[in-house]
Scaffold this active site. Structure first.
Site, mmCIF file in Angstrom:
data_model
loop_
_atom_site.group_PDB
_atom_site.id
_atom_site.type_symbol
_atom_site.label_atom_id
_atom_site.label_comp_id
_atom_site.label_asym_id
_atom_site.label_seq_id
_atom_site.Cartn_x
_atom_site.Cartn_y
_atom_site.Cartn_z
ATOM 1 N N GLY A 109 -0.424 -6.413 0.574
ATOM 2 C CA GLY A 109 0.255 -5.109 -0.205
ATOM 3 C C GLY A 109 -0.001 -5.185 -1.584
ATOM 4 N N SER A 110 0.202 -6.466 -2.195
ATOM 5 C CA SER A 110 0.102 -6.632 -3.656
ATOM 6 C C SER A 110 -1.421 -6.243 -4.001
ATOM 7 C CB SER A 110 0.338 -8.145 -3.757
ATOM 8 O OG SER A 110 1.551 -8.614 -3.490
ATOM 9 N N TYR A 136 9.395 -2.544 -4.782
ATOM 10 C CA TYR A 136 8.823 -3.330 -4.789
ATOM 11 C C TYR A 136 7.406 -3.254 -4.158
ATOM 12 C CZ TYR A 136 7.182 -8.443 -4.019
ATOM 13 O OH TYR A 136 6.609 -9.535 -3.789
ATOM 14 N N ASP A 237 3.579 3.953 -0.471
ATOM 15 C CA ASP A 237 3.408 2.579 -0.111
ATOM 16 C C ASP A 237 4.253 2.406 1.348
ATOM 17 O OD1 ASP A 237 3.557 -0.111 0.277
ATOM 18 O OD2 ASP A 237 4.321 -0.638 -1.780
ATOM 19 N N VAL A 239 3.539 -0.204 3.231
ATOM 20 C CA VAL A 239 3.296 -1.560 3.632
ATOM 21 C C VAL A 239 4.421 -2.078 4.580
ATOM 22 C CG1 VAL A 239 3.256 -3.803 2.707
ATOM 23 C CG2 VAL A 239 1.786 -2.177 1.539
ATOM 24 N N LYS A 240 5.597 -1.906 4.312
ATOM 25 C CA LYS A 240 6.825 -2.489 4.942
ATOM 26 C C LYS A 240 7.349 -1.702 6.187
ATOM 27 C CE LYS A 240 9.909 -5.458 3.709
ATOM 28 N NZ LYS A 240 11.272 -5.966 3.006
HETATM 29 C C1 LIG Z 1 6.091 -6.497 0.944
HETATM 30 C C2 LIG Z 1 5.400 -5.376 0.188
HETATM 31 C C3 LIG Z 1 4.464 -5.263 -0.650
HETATM 32 C C4 LIG Z 1 3.506 -6.497 -0.895
HETATM 33 O O1 LIG Z 1 2.855 -6.889 0.397
HETATM 34 P P1 LIG Z 1 2.490 -8.537 0.328
HETATM 35 O O2 LIG Z 1 1.805 -8.699 1.444
HETATM 36 O O3 LIG Z 1 3.501 -9.444 -0.209
HETATM 37 O O4 LIG Z 1 1.595 -8.591 -1.002
HETATM 38 C C5 LIG Z 1 4.032 -3.821 -1.200
HETATM 39 N N1 LIG Z 1 4.986 -2.940 -1.026
HETATM 40 C C6 LIG Z 1 5.976 -2.951 0.030
HETATM 41 C C7 LIG Z 1 6.761 -1.650 0.246
HETATM 42 C C8 LIG Z 1 6.322 -4.210 0.325
HETATM 43 O O5 LIG Z 1 7.472 -4.196 1.219
#
Ligand SMILES: *Cc1c(COP(=O)(O)O)cnc(C)c1O
Length: 437
Positions: A109-110, A136, A237, A239-240
């Site tokens: 995600g980073s 985050y 985002d 990602v989570k």
């Molecule tokens: C964890 C997270 C990230 C970063 O992902 P990594 O795999 O740790 O680099 C980015 N955005 C959100 C919303 C996250 O929860």
């Protein structure tokens, strides 16, 4: 403390540690991890949601085995590979029309959010970015630069403006939270942040690390309207909370919005490192050799991601997240009626949060009790961590394959843990080596 945990401290750096208790594992299957002491631990964290299908999922294992038995290199930098093409085609079919252009692959995600932050500024020529306080978006220099989480030890970008995420619990009602947050944004646009200078607005459709905040109805629809009006790219985002976890495939769907750019990570690889950015062709193809790391587009990780997406579809895991999430949510609501430490239960699907407070009227954060609760739960066989800008929100991101009986089993353990903490039966000195965040 187990032997493995102690040995680790003599060889492994702490810089990546975010530890809540002395957990050391040697394996896992489904929703359970195997501790090095032989205990079966019910995993409500799933490595922060990364192990989206649960541990040792047969479909991921088979896909990885196949990809490694006839390995198409290790990278897409200088060669096309089939897994990446299939994965890109699949991801394009899963985002709204306006984002359906091209896909970029990363490891995390980073690196994905860092790439988006650089890309939107370079492609639009606009120098500013908006993001939320408490957000985050990653742990690299470039992704921390567009984040707003207070636990991060990195500088913010010069062009970044953080805006408050609407917090319905703190504001007293969703309407109050929405009105205040929107008024803040409109005031900024009218004063110090000329909207025509803003390249993109990074949003979390549910702000997870900031405290599992669910946006009030209509809030993101209004944000989308402002972004459209001023030509600001909306970046979701996911990602989570994306990829089915919220009970919809994309978490932004709950808000009825269509982002321009969608970021996937964590659960995409089912436990292997891979992330993806999906967005319009003109933005995604604005340059070559712009953001690359050697094993980006790794075909083994891409094969795992394809298996994850297929399992989500074939095994109806979005529906399971919704159904099992409702069971979990209701069980937590029942717990809240008994456990006075619980101030608020919130979330969507299998992305849930429980905010602990010392007093339900003043809503004082119960950070110490939160740390003790996750420690005690671990002792009793349940793995869960906490989030929140005030370190007082238990986070539930179990595998999407969680069953209803596992949901009940976990809540029963949490019930006991909360009771033990409330009755001061948990030794506070246990926390000395576990700062969490
Ligand atoms: C964890 C997270 C990230 C970063 O992902 P990594 O795999 O740790 O680099 C980015 N955005 C959100 C919303 C996250 O929860």
């Amino acid at each position: 403390m187990s032997d493995l945990y102690a040995r680790e401290s003599r060889s492994v750096s702490k810089m990546a540690h975010l530890r809540f208790f002395p957990q050391a594992v040697v394996g896992g299957s489904g929703a359970y991890l195997t501790g090095d002491d032989g205990r079966q631990l019910l995993d409500f964290a799933a490595s922060w949601g990364a192990v989206s299908l649960g541990h040792s999922h047969p479909a991921v294992r088979e896909a990885v085995n196949r990809a490694l038995s006839d390995q198409a290199g290790a990278s897409y930098l200088s060669t096309a590979n089939e897994s990446c093409v299939l994965l890109a085609e699949k991801l394009l079919s899963l985002v709204p029309e306006r984002a359906r252009g091209r896909v970029w692959f990363g490891h995390s995600g980073s690196d994905a959010n860092e790439t988006v932050a650089r890309m939107v500024v370079a492609a639009t020529g606009r120098p500013r970015i908006l993001a939320f306080s408490g957000a985050y978006h990653g742990g690299t220099v470039g992704s921390m630069a567009v984040s707003g989480h207070p636990a991060q030890q990195g500088a913010r970008a010069e062009g970044l403006t953080l805006v408050p995420y609407p917090n319905s619990y703190a504001a007293g009602s969703p309407e109050a939270a929405k009105d205040t947050a929107l008024a803040h944004l409109e005031r900024l646009f009218a004063t110090e942040v000329p909207p025509e200078e803003v390249a993109a607005f990074f949003i979390e459709p549910i702000q997870s690390d900031g405290g599992m905040l669910v946006p009030p109805d209509g809030y993101f629809k209004a944000v989308e309207g402002l972004c459209r009006k001023h030509g600001i790219l909306l970046v979701s985002d996911e990602v989570k909370v994306g990829l089915g976890r919220s009970g919809r495939f994309n978490a932004f769907e709950h808000s009825g919005i269509e982002p321009d750019i969608v970021v996937f990570g964590k659960g995409l690889g089912g436990g292997l490192p891979i992330s993806a950015v999906v967005g319009p062709e003109a933005i995604m193809n604005h340059a070559v050799a712009f953001s690359l790391q050697t094993v980006h587009g790794n075909p083994v990780c891409a094969a795992a991601a394809l298996a994850v997406l297929r399992a989500i579809e074939h095994d109806h895991l979005v529906e399971n997240a919704e159904r099992t999430g409702t069971v979990l949510r209701k069980a937590l609501d029942r717990l809240a009626a008994r456990q006075t430490l619980i101030g608020n239960v919130r979330g969507r699907g299998l992305a849930l949060g429980v905010e602990l407070v010392t007093d339900r009227v003043s809503r004082e954060p119960a950070a110490r009790q939160t740390a003790l609760t996750v420690y005690r739960a671990f002792q009793l066989g349940l793995v869960l961590y906490y989030v929140g800008v005030r370190s007082n929100v238990l986070e539930f991101t179990p595998p999407l394959t969680l069953t209803e009986s596992q949901a009940q089993e976990g809540v029963a353990i949490l019930d006991q843990a909360l009771a033990d903490v409330a009755a001061a039966r948990v030794d506070e000195s246990l926390l000395a080596a576990f700062a969490g965040w």
